[in-house]
Scaffold this active site. Structure first.
Site, PDB file in Angstrom:
ATOM      1  N   GLU A  45       0.808  -1.211   0.000  1.00 61.46           N
ATOM      2  CA  GLU A  45       0.000   0.000   0.000  1.00 61.46           C
ATOM      3  C   GLU A  45       0.845   1.266   0.000  1.00 61.46           C
ATOM      4  OE1 GLU A  45      -2.329  -1.192   3.349  1.00 61.46           O
ATOM      5  OE2 GLU A  45      -3.943  -1.926   2.055  1.00 61.46           O
ATOM      6  N   ASN A  78      -1.998 -14.782   2.418  1.00 62.95           N
ATOM      7  CA  ASN A  78      -3.095 -15.701   2.718  1.00 62.95           C
ATOM      8  C   ASN A  78      -3.161 -16.710   1.576  1.00 62.95           C
ATOM      9  OD1 ASN A  78      -4.683 -14.611   0.580  1.00 62.95           O
ATOM     10  ND2 ASN A  78      -5.703 -13.187   1.949  1.00 62.95           N
ATOM     11  N   GLY A 106      -7.305 -18.813   6.948  1.00 60.27           N
ATOM     12  CA  GLY A 106      -8.606 -18.486   7.536  1.00 60.27           C
ATOM     13  C   GLY A 106      -8.988 -19.467   8.628  1.00 60.27           C
ATOM     14  N   GLY A 154      -6.590 -22.246   9.858  1.00 61.26           N
ATOM     15  CA  GLY A 154      -5.345 -21.956  10.559  1.00 61.26           C
ATOM     16  C   GLY A 154      -4.278 -21.371   9.669  1.00 61.26           C
ATOM     17  N   ASP A 162     -16.954 -10.462  10.993  1.00 66.35           N
ATOM     18  CA  ASP A 162     -16.306  -9.479  10.118  1.00 66.35           C
ATOM     19  C   ASP A 162     -14.814  -9.823  10.042  1.00 66.35           C
ATOM     20  OD1 ASP A 162     -15.340  -7.277   8.750  1.00 66.35           O
ATOM     21  OD2 ASP A 162     -16.124  -5.795  10.151  1.00 66.35           O
ATOM     22  N   ALA A 174     -10.109  -7.090   9.428  1.00 64.22           N
ATOM     23  CA  ALA A 174      -8.762  -6.856   9.961  1.00 64.22           C
ATOM     24  C   ALA A 174      -8.049  -8.132  10.399  1.00 64.22           C
ATOM     25  CB  ALA A 174      -8.842  -5.887  11.131  1.00 64.22           C
ATOM     26  N   ALA A 175      -8.546  -9.273   9.983  1.00 61.43           N
ATOM     27  CA  ALA A 175      -7.973 -10.544  10.441  1.00 61.43           C
ATOM     28  C   ALA A 175      -6.500 -10.687  10.080  1.00 61.43           C
ATOM     29  CB  ALA A 175      -8.773 -11.714   9.877  1.00 61.43           C
ATOM     30  N   GLY A 176      -6.151 -10.436   8.827  1.00 59.02           N
ATOM     31  CA  GLY A 176      -4.762 -10.583   8.392  1.00 59.02           C
ATOM     32  C   GLY A 176      -3.834  -9.588   9.057  1.00 59.02           C
ATOM     33  N   ASP A 177      -4.245  -8.332   9.118  1.00 57.43           N
ATOM     34  CA  ASP A 177      -3.425  -7.310   9.770  1.00 57.43           C
ATOM     35  C   ASP A 177      -3.206  -7.634  11.240  1.00 57.43           C
ATOM     36  OD1 ASP A 177      -3.207  -5.825   7.420  1.00 57.43           O
ATOM     37  OD2 ASP A 177      -4.972  -4.614   7.877  1.00 57.43           O
ATOM     38  N   THR A 184     -10.497 -10.855  16.675  1.00 58.56           N
ATOM     39  CA  THR A 184     -10.812  -9.785  15.735  1.00 58.56           C
ATOM     40  C   THR A 184     -12.035 -10.103  14.883  1.00 58.56           C
ATOM     41  OG1 THR A 184      -8.511  -9.045  15.637  1.00 58.56           O
ATOM     42  CG2 THR A 184      -9.895  -8.487  13.756  1.00 58.56           C
ATOM     43  N   GLY A 210     -15.790  -4.031  12.394  1.00 54.28           N
ATOM     44  CA  GLY A 210     -14.887  -2.920  12.138  1.00 54.28           C
ATOM     45  C   GLY A 210     -13.455  -3.373  12.000  1.00 54.28           C
ATOM     46  N   SER A 212     -11.846  -3.616  16.162  1.00 56.80           N
ATOM     47  CA  SER A 212     -11.924  -5.066  16.413  1.00 56.80           C
ATOM     48  C   SER A 212     -10.606  -5.671  16.886  1.00 56.80           C
ATOM     49  CB  SER A 212     -12.380  -5.785  15.136  1.00 56.80           C
ATOM     50  OG  SER A 212     -11.379  -5.706  14.127  1.00 56.80           O
TER      51      SER A 212
END
Length: 180
Positions: free
Chosen positions: A19, A64, A102, A105, A126, A129-132, A163, A168, A172
């Site tokens: 980014e 991922n 995901g 695991g 939601d 923000a799982a990866g971050d 999270t 959000g 989260s």
């Protein structure tokens, strides 16, 4: 913008995603590696065309499943295809590959071992923000020599599980005291 080198020298890890300007990432990663700081790359947003110079200056690569498939051209359907994708990524001199899966695991591959760490079983509402969260939590506790790798991945998995149970992005992400 000029690279701020002094704060980086005191760091254990330098994390980046796509980014920001790729040339800036390459410059920072080269400097980090020259000063003994481990570099960690999360290939988001995903691209099949990643700078070889950047990969050559990356210590830890955390895509991922879909990103790993795009980058390697390998359809991940089993432990064997996970291992194969990880080895393709390692060909650039990357020490540690962690492919997040995901609810299944994550899979890790490095010089001293490989394995799969199961995810926490939760009801996700939601996944924004799982990866971050996973990467932030991992880098917060991982030792530079990877001596606590499996424990660090388990910690990151717990953080990610918390999270995805909240709405959000920033709101989260759990605090360390919640994860412990």
């Amino acid at each position: 913008m000029k690279l701020q080198k002094e704060p980086l020298k005191k760091s254990d890890f330098l994390l980046s995603q796509f980014e920001i300007n790729i040339e800036a990432i390459i410059e920072a990663f080269q400097f980090a590696r020259d000063t003994g700081v481990k570099t960690l790359l999360n290939p988001v947003p995903a691209s099949a065309d990643i700078s070889e110079e950047l990969l050559n200056n990356t210590d830890i690569f955390i895509p991922n499943k879909s990103e790993a498939e795009l980058i390697t051209g390998i359809k991940i359907e089993s432990i064997e295809t996970l291992k194969k994708a990880g080895k393709v990524i390692q060909q650039y001199g990357i020490e540690l590959v962690i492919i997040t899966l995901g609810e299944k695991g994550s899979y890790f591959l490095y010089e001293n071992g490989k394995g799969q760490i199961p995810a926490q079983v939760v009801r996700a509402v939601d996944t924004t923000a799982a990866g971050d969260t996973f990467i932030g939590a991992l880098s917060a506790v991982l030792q530079k020599d990877y001596s606590n790798l499996e424990e660090a991945i388990q910690y990151a998995s717990r953080a990610s599980a918390m999270t995805v149970q909240r709405f959000g992005a920033q709101p989260s992400i759990p605090y360390a005291k919640e994860i412990l």
